[in-house]
Design an enzyme around this catalytic site. Structure first.
Site, mmCIF file in Angstrom:
data_model
loop_
_atom_site.group_PDB
_atom_site.id
_atom_site.type_symbol
_atom_site.label_atom_id
_atom_site.label_comp_id
_atom_site.label_asym_id
_atom_site.label_seq_id
_atom_site.Cartn_x
_atom_site.Cartn_y
_atom_site.Cartn_z
ATOM 1 N N CYS A 390 3.782 -7.067 0.216
ATOM 2 C CA CYS A 390 4.515 -5.799 0.126
ATOM 3 C C CYS A 390 5.542 -5.841 -1.003
ATOM 4 O O CYS A 390 5.157 -5.726 -2.155
ATOM 5 C CB CYS A 390 5.134 -5.460 1.477
ATOM 6 S SG CYS A 390 5.406 -3.692 1.648
ATOM 7 N N HIS A 516 0.837 -5.597 4.979
ATOM 8 C CA HIS A 516 1.344 -6.821 5.611
ATOM 9 C C HIS A 516 0.226 -7.532 6.380
ATOM 10 O O HIS A 516 0.052 -7.292 7.575
ATOM 11 C CB HIS A 516 2.480 -6.485 6.576
ATOM 12 C CG HIS A 516 3.721 -6.018 5.900
ATOM 13 N ND1 HIS A 516 4.682 -6.876 5.439
ATOM 14 C CD2 HIS A 516 4.152 -4.774 5.589
ATOM 15 C CE1 HIS A 516 5.663 -6.193 4.869
ATOM 16 N NE2 HIS A 516 5.362 -4.912 4.952
ATOM 17 N N GLU A 518 0.191 -10.352 7.514
ATOM 18 C CA GLU A 518 0.726 -11.255 8.544
ATOM 19 C C GLU A 518 0.671 -10.675 9.951
ATOM 20 O O GLU A 518 0.732 -11.402 10.931
ATOM 21 C CB GLU A 518 2.157 -11.684 8.200
ATOM 22 C CG GLU A 518 3.239 -10.610 8.289
ATOM 23 C CD GLU A 518 3.451 -9.846 6.980
ATOM 24 O OE1 GLU A 518 2.497 -9.763 6.163
ATOM 25 O OE2 GLU A 518 4.559 -9.310 6.778
HETATM 26 N N1 GLN Z 1 11.086 -1.904 -0.107
HETATM 27 C C1 GLN Z 1 9.736 -1.759 -0.475
HETATM 28 C C2 GLN Z 1 9.209 -0.369 -0.157
HETATM 29 O O1 GLN Z 1 9.774 0.351 0.612
HETATM 30 C C3 GLN Z 1 8.881 -2.812 0.178
HETATM 31 C C4 GLN Z 1 8.878 -2.728 1.664
HETATM 32 C C5 GLN Z 1 8.340 -3.965 2.334
HETATM 33 O O2 GLN Z 1 8.281 -5.030 1.734
HETATM 34 N N2 GLN Z 1 7.997 -3.871 3.603
HETATM 35 O O3 GLN Z 1 8.202 0.030 -0.680
#
Ligand code: GLN
Length: 560
Positions: A390, A516, A518
């Site tokens: 992400c 994600h 994970e």
């Molecule tokens: N802050 C980034 C976004 O909002 C990544 C978010 C994250 O890593 N979950 O896109």
């Protein structure tokens, strides 16, 4: 007319798990382990967490205090215990599996405003408790044999009272034979008297009984085995059968807990209390998996570059995913926590020395971002296996744009709204929305994989479904330039509008995802991108050791 056995088989049973004496006794792991054991007996299970805090969901809570936010398929932002539930069992949970005081009050107040209560005075009992009961009962569907509900907090907390009252009433509603109450407590060992002390457990059970809940099973955490006299005392004073005092000793690996609980008889007692007759649990595959983890000896060191490195729970699912893959690869995993801020700007290269792999997890806010970018540069330039999640993907795109494309000012508009090169940006249809809360991409989305990429080979699929929690995306205006310089978009949304996965084919392992992964790794089914990452890290480690050995041998042969 239905025969009694047929009626019985249609009834969903309820198990409630409460905790006493102290917090952090591992109620979540106990509930998850029981879930696994009941599944291994052929029962269909689901799990749920009731959290007494007033936040509507943990989405807004600081991971530094509360640990990670676990995301469900349907985009629920939930308590990290739901991650344990999913990892230990085969279930796919939804947002319905996490109920907070805040969400209960929110819906009761909404109903009150709508006039649903027909002018009645709206009160904790019955309105709040009825709402809690409705949420619990929502899970007793036809395809579920047992609902396991964990009550967060500790018995005796003021804010937990409505939950205790609600679960007490459920016994009346569904029948005593269909409910089982498990209380998890601590029996401390006092050095001075060289004794295990059962008094706190007795008091905590007395408190629970004063709320009308008579637990049938007491799970006792202790750092040494409960002796016969302690067990007898608990059985007598807490009014449970002696074999329903289940001793949960500390174990080295959380995935051993279901095996320890089986040996202590937890599932057998619960089934007896619920009148469920099944075959004994088949835990062979699970046992083999735990043993594989114990036998794993090949050392590998992964650097986790994060903002919340003082609270490992902030990255719980990431750590568990690494462990799943390490164990499947026969690797003895060492995680080195690298505070992204210390790497900031002036990179502290010593932090990155000796790493076999570098992982940059997700995050919000600018703190630590420059350090993450530096760590990614190190991984890219030195061929160190890299996995970005992400924000980790976003930082990788920023790094590549700055240092390969030469856009020195490249950034995400999350961190620098006036950047000359907004390589990470909001999508056009998001940019005008004032309430950002509504624009988060949450939950499961499909991505199609590009044939021939490492990513596609690892997944072995053409279309994948992964969980998201973010707002920003790769800016499509830069795609051509990024691709021309060697970045491959190995996964994209089916309509091609969104970049989901990047990889660098010339690098030993350089993969980052906008989602994600994970949240979908399981101990008995590690996530392919984590497995590929750990395998690449092992390869690097073992190749460098071979080089070292070769080096030593050459030296040895050099005549003096
Ligand atoms: N802050 C980034 C976004 O909002 C990544 C978010 C994250 O890593 N979950 O896109």
């Amino acid at each position: 007319m239905l025969r009694p056995s047929e009626v019985e088989s249609n009834v969903t049973k309820h198990v409630f798990v409460t905790g006493g004496v102290t917090s952090s006794l591992g109620k979540g792991i106990t509930a998850s382990s029981l879930g696994r054991l009941l599944e291994a007996r052929g029962l269909r299970v689901t799990l749920q967490k009731l959290d007494p805090y007033i936040n509507v969901d943990p989405g807004t809570m600081n991971p530094f205090e509360h640990g990670e936010v676990f995301v469900t398929d349907d985009g629920g932002e939930t308590d990290l215990d739901l991650g344990h539930y999913e990892r230990f069992t085969g279930v796919h949970l939804s947002r319905d599996s996490n109920v907070t005081t805040g969400s209960i009050y929110q819906s009761v107040i909404r109903k009150e405003r709508r006039g649903d209560y027909l002018g009645a005075t709206v009160q904790v009992i019955p309105h709040i408790t009825n709402e809690i009961k409705a949420r619990v009962r929502k899970l007793d569907r036809d395809d579920v044999d047992v609902v396991i509900t964990e009550v967060g907090g500790t018995v005796g907390d003021i804010e937990g009272l409505p939950f205790l009252e609600a679960i007490r009433q459920i016994r009346k509603d569904v029948g005593a034979e269909n409910t089982c109450y498990i209380h998890v407590t601590l029996v401390p060992y006092l050095e001075t008297s060289e004794e295990l002390k059962t008094k706190p457990t007795q008091h905590s059970v007395a408190e629970l009984r004063s709320r009308g809940i008579l637990p049938e099973v007491i799970v006792v955490r202790s750092d040494r085995p409960l002796d016969e006299s302690a067990r007898r005392k608990i059985s007598l004073f807490c009014d449970v059968e002696p074999d329903a005092v289940i001793n949960a000793l500390n174990v080295g690996d959380i995935y051993e807990v279901p095996l320890a609980m089986e040996a202590a008889g937890l599932d057998a007692v619960v089934c007896r209390e619920l009148g469920l007759e099944t075959e004994p649990p088949d835990m062979d595959a699970w046992r083999t998996m735990v043993q594989r983890g114990k036998d794993a000896k090949r050392p590998v060191t992964i650097g986790l570059v994060g903002k919340y490195v003082d609270l490992p729970d902030a990255y719980l699912s990431v750590v568990e995913s690494l462990r799943h893959s390490a164990s499947a690869n026969g690797a003895n995993l060492e995680i080195r926590w690298i505070p992204a801020e210390e790497v900031d700007g002036l990179l502290a290269p010593s932090h990155l020395d000796g790493l076999d792999g570098i992982l940059v997890p997700g995050g919000f806010g600018i703190r630590g971002v420059e350090g993450k970018i530096e760590a990614i540069r190190h991984a890219r330039e030195n061929g160190v296996p890299f996995l970005g999640l992400c924000l980790g993907l976003q930082c990788a795109v920023i790094e590549f744009s700055r240092n390969v494309l030469g856009h020195r000012g490249a950034h995400s508009t999350e961190f620098d709204p006036t950047t000359t090169d907004p390589v990470i940006d909001l999508m056009e249809d998001q940019a005008d929305v004032e309430d950002l809360g509504g624009t988060m991409r949450l939950g499961i989305y499909p991505a199609k994989l590009m044939p021939g990429t490492r990513t596609q080979r690892l997944y072995g699929e053409e279309v994948i479904y992964e969980r998201h929690r973010h707002r920003w995306e790769v800016n499509n205006r830069y795609r051509t330039e990024l691709e021309a310089a060697g970045l491959v978009f190995a996964g994209k949304s089916p309509d091609d509008r969104l970049v989901e996965i990047i990889e660098m084919p010339t690098h030993p392992y350089f993969i980052a995802t906008q989602f994600h992964p994970e949240f979908k790794s399981r101990p008995d089914n590690p996530h392919p991108l984590f497995s590929g990452f750990v395998a690449a890290a092992l390869e690097r480690r073992e190749a460098s050791r071979d080089t070292d050995t070769a080096h030593v041998e050459t030296h040895a042969k050099t005549p003096h």
